[in-house]
Design a protein around this motif. Structure first.
Motif, PDB file in Angstrom:
ATOM      1  N   LYS A  90      -1.041  -2.569  11.533  1.00 40.16           N
ATOM      2  CA  LYS A  90      -1.715  -1.988  13.030  1.00 40.16           C
ATOM      3  C   LYS A  90      -0.677  -3.252  14.277  1.00 40.16           C
ATOM      4  O   LYS A  90      -0.302  -2.364  15.443  1.00 40.16           O
ATOM      5  N   GLU A  91      -0.344  -3.939  13.601  1.00 40.25           N
ATOM      6  CA  GLU A  91       0.355  -4.658  15.050  1.00 40.25           C
ATOM      7  C   GLU A  91       1.745  -4.552  15.091  1.00 40.25           C
ATOM      8  O   GLU A  91       1.949  -3.392  14.741  1.00 40.25           O
ATOM      9  N   LYS A  92       2.013  -4.367  16.162  1.00 44.61           N
ATOM     10  CA  LYS A  92       2.879  -4.135  17.320  1.00 44.61           C
ATOM     11  C   LYS A  92       3.789  -4.694  17.831  1.00 44.61           C
ATOM     12  O   LYS A  92       3.315  -5.575  18.171  1.00 44.61           O
ATOM     13  N   SER A  93       5.247  -5.173  17.282  1.00 43.67           N
ATOM     14  CA  SER A  93       6.208  -6.092  18.014  1.00 43.67           C
ATOM     15  C   SER A  93       6.213  -5.902  19.607  1.00 43.67           C
ATOM     16  O   SER A  93       6.141  -7.464  20.128  1.00 43.67           O
ATOM     17  N   SER A  94       5.840  -5.530  20.551  1.00 47.58           N
ATOM     18  CA  SER A  94       6.411  -5.191  21.372  1.00 47.58           C
ATOM     19  C   SER A  94       4.774  -5.762  21.967  1.00 47.58           C
ATOM     20  O   SER A  94       4.753  -5.867  22.958  1.00 47.58           O
ATOM     21  N   MET A  98       6.593 -12.346  24.890  1.00 49.02           N
ATOM     22  CA  MET A  98       6.123 -12.487  26.082  1.00 49.02           C
ATOM     23  C   MET A  98       6.828 -13.947  25.996  1.00 49.02           C
ATOM     24  O   MET A  98       7.732 -14.236  25.438  1.00 49.02           O
ATOM     25  N   ASP A  99       6.714 -14.552  26.790  1.00 50.40           N
ATOM     26  CA  ASP A  99       8.008 -15.715  27.247  1.00 50.40           C
ATOM     27  C   ASP A  99       7.096 -17.001  27.504  1.00 50.40           C
ATOM     28  O   ASP A  99       8.046 -17.862  27.896  1.00 50.40           O
ATOM     29  N   LYS A 100       5.642 -16.758  27.329  1.00 48.74           N
ATOM     30  CA  LYS A 100       4.619 -17.819  28.399  1.00 48.74           C
ATOM     31  C   LYS A 100       3.678 -17.763  27.094  1.00 48.74           C
ATOM     32  O   LYS A 100       2.988 -16.462  26.998  1.00 48.74           O
ATOM     33  N   PHE A 101       2.235 -18.458  27.399  1.00 43.31           N
ATOM     34  CA  PHE A 101       1.126 -18.382  26.818  1.00 43.31           C
ATOM     35  C   PHE A 101      -0.373 -18.880  27.559  1.00 43.31           C
ATOM     36  O   PHE A 101       0.273 -20.692  28.057  1.00 43.31           O
ATOM     37  N   PHE A 182       5.911 -16.220  19.944  1.00 49.83           N
ATOM     38  CA  PHE A 182       6.873 -17.528  20.295  1.00 49.83           C
ATOM     39  C   PHE A 182       8.042 -17.335  19.062  1.00 49.83           C
ATOM     40  O   PHE A 182       8.745 -17.512  19.156  1.00 49.83           O
ATOM     41  N   SER A 183       7.854 -16.983  17.636  1.00 44.56           N
ATOM     42  CA  SER A 183       8.261 -16.103  16.691  1.00 44.56           C
ATOM     43  C   SER A 183       9.447 -15.615  17.252  1.00 44.56           C
ATOM     44  O   SER A 183      10.695 -15.239  16.887  1.00 44.56           O
ATOM     45  N   PHE A 184       8.686 -14.303  17.574  1.00 45.17           N
ATOM     46  CA  PHE A 184       9.180 -13.489  18.382  1.00 45.17           C
ATOM     47  C   PHE A 184      10.635 -13.579  19.254  1.00 45.17           C
ATOM     48  O   PHE A 184      11.666 -13.006  19.283  1.00 45.17           O
TER      49      PHE A 184
END
Length: 216
Positions: A90-94, A98-101, A182-184
């Motif tokens: 159910k996880e979506k790449s969208s 993100m560019d920070k956390f 991060f990987s994406f």
């Protein structure tokens, strides 16, 4: 979290990446990686392998011993395995754009410029980790905290302005939604730089070809 009673005890099983620590997922990944189908596997061997894999995964996900796992009925085992499969599907790449956390009250930024302008030490550490990923894929999630410690920084931090070992330890318990983000992010940056390099190479060839024509 899936809550399920097992052998008289209430257990919780993470369903989604945001509920899994990188350490939990690393253990899950190792079990799956080490129990992949083999060439020329017979039907009986496939059934045995998949049964064994299910037993290992259920025991790991519930945090119980092999003896306790053997006491679980088939229906319960199926619920546990289906829980994580359903959640991940159910996880979506969208969700990972993100560019920070934020972690433990601190904001960390992904490497906007990737390795451009990096020091030799920084470059060497990242390349070493990449080689570990290739050679030891079953343990790659053990290395990702180190990779993030090198590349993810607080505002205005530089490669040698903090202790990498301490930062890696600080990242213990990171949830997999952050790791996937991060990987994406990293894969998109790498693809972009590869495209930019190809365009640059073609442009250089065109310039060189034009220069040669002018000299004729």
């Amino acid at each position: 979290m899936l809550k399920i009673e097992v052998n008289g005890k209430m257990k919780e099983v993470p369903e989604f990446y945001k509920e899994m620590t990188v350490e939990f997922f690393s253990g899950y990944w190792k079990i799956v990686s080490k129990n992949q189908p083999k060439k020329d596997e017979t039907i009986d061997q496939e059934i045995f392998r998949e049964t064994r894999l299910t037993e290992l995964l259920v025991g790991y996900m519930l945090g119980i011993s092999q003896e306790e796992t053997k006491l679980i009925d088939i229906e319960q085992a199926g619920i546990v395995i289906e829980c994580i499969n359903r959640g991940i599907s159910k996880e979506k790449s969208s969700e990972y754009k993100m560019d920070k956390f934020k972690w433990k009250g601190e904001m960390y930024y992904f490497p906007a410029n990737l390795m451009r302008g990096s020091t030799f030490g920084e470059y060497a550490e990242v390349k070493q980790i990449e080689q570990m990923f290739e050679k030891d894929s079953s343990n790659k999630f053990d290395y990702i905290k180190r990779q993030m410690a090198i590349l993810c920084r607080k505002q205005n931090e530089k490669y040698d302005s903090y202790n990498l070992d301490e930062r890696e330890k600080e990242f213990e318990g990171l949830t997999m939604n952050i790791v996937m983000g991060f990987s994406f992010f990293l894969s998109k940056r790498i693809m972009k730089y590869q495209r930019d390099f190809q365009i640059y190479s073609k442009l250089q060839k065109q310039i060189e070809h034009t220069r040669k024509l002018k000299t004729l």
